[in-house]
Scaffold this active site. Structure first.
Site, PDB file in Angstrom:
ATOM      1  N   ASP A   1       0.864  -1.186   0.000  1.00 32.12           N
ATOM      2  CA  ASP A   1       0.000   0.000   0.000  1.00 32.12           C
ATOM      3  C   ASP A   1       0.893   1.226   0.000  1.00 32.12           C
ATOM      4  OD1 ASP A   1      -2.387  -1.459   0.093  1.00 32.12           O
ATOM      5  OD2 ASP A   1      -2.378  -1.542   2.276  1.00 32.12           O
TER       6      ASP A   1
ATOM      7  N   ASP B   1      -6.894  -1.554  -4.516  1.00 31.51           N
ATOM      8  CA  ASP B   1      -7.933  -1.238  -3.529  1.00 31.51           C
ATOM      9  C   ASP B   1      -8.918  -0.211  -4.081  1.00 31.51           C
ATOM     10  OD1 ASP B   1      -6.615  -2.909  -1.719  1.00 31.51           O
ATOM     11  OD2 ASP B   1      -5.528  -1.252  -0.773  1.00 31.51           O
TER      12      ASP B   1
END
Length: 178
Positions: free
Chosen positions: A124, A142
């Site tokens: 991330d 995401d």
């Protein structure tokens, strides 16, 4: 399914492949740039790029499960991806919003499963904040999953509105059905 519909669906899958490649490319960049050189403030106090490793699912839930969690989450995500692909092929060509949302879901699932299988965690790096409120760090996969799910939810509401409108029209004009 006719040839034209098949080609349209292949176009949606090409978009999914492009989103997958963007996800993997940006994650590779994050590893090289952010992991070693530190965070990058794109828009101060709003958008930062910050390297993070997420061994869990959304918002780092189940991140302390070790290898069994990694493989369990990978299996669950792979099954979800197969189900999305199944519904994708069963969806009529005329449902563009659903086909687009399923393509985004497929790209996002594939991007995060690839990380989990290859690295043992998901990378991330997109970090958004509004004042003191801080959104959990996320990635392109995401975002694709969230947009795809949002489009599916939107389609449910729009379908219900259209159905209600059709029922109201049928009640007001009972002769139009004959």
């Amino acid at each position: 399914m006719n040839k034209r519909d098949f080609l349209w669906k292949l176009a949606y899958l090409a978009i999914a492949a492009a989103v997958f490649m963007i996800d993997q490319t940006t994650k590779a960049w994050a590893i090289r740039r952010l992991r070693f050189d530190g965070d990058w403030s794109v828009i101060p106090n709003f958008l930062n790029l910050s390297y993070a490793q997420n061994s869990g699912v959304a918002f780092s839930m189940f991140d302390e499960q070790g290898d069994p969690g990694r493989w369990g989450l990978s299996v669950v995500a792979a099954v979800a991806g197969i189900l999305v692909l199944y519904f994708f092929w069963r969806t009529p060509r005329s449902d563009d919003r659903i086909l687009g949302s399923l393509a985004l879901l497929l790209a996002g699932i594939a991007g995060n499963v690839t990380d989990r299988l290859r690295l043992g965690f998901v990378i991330d790096f997109i970090d958004v904040q509004f004042g003191s409120w801080h959104y959990p760090t996320f990635n392109v996969a995401d975002a694709a999953i969230c947009v795809g799910a949002g489009l599916l939810i939107l389609d449910v509401f729009l379908s219900k509105r259209k159905e209600a409108r059709l029922k109201a029209t049928a009640i007001q004009n009972p002769q139009s059905e004959i």
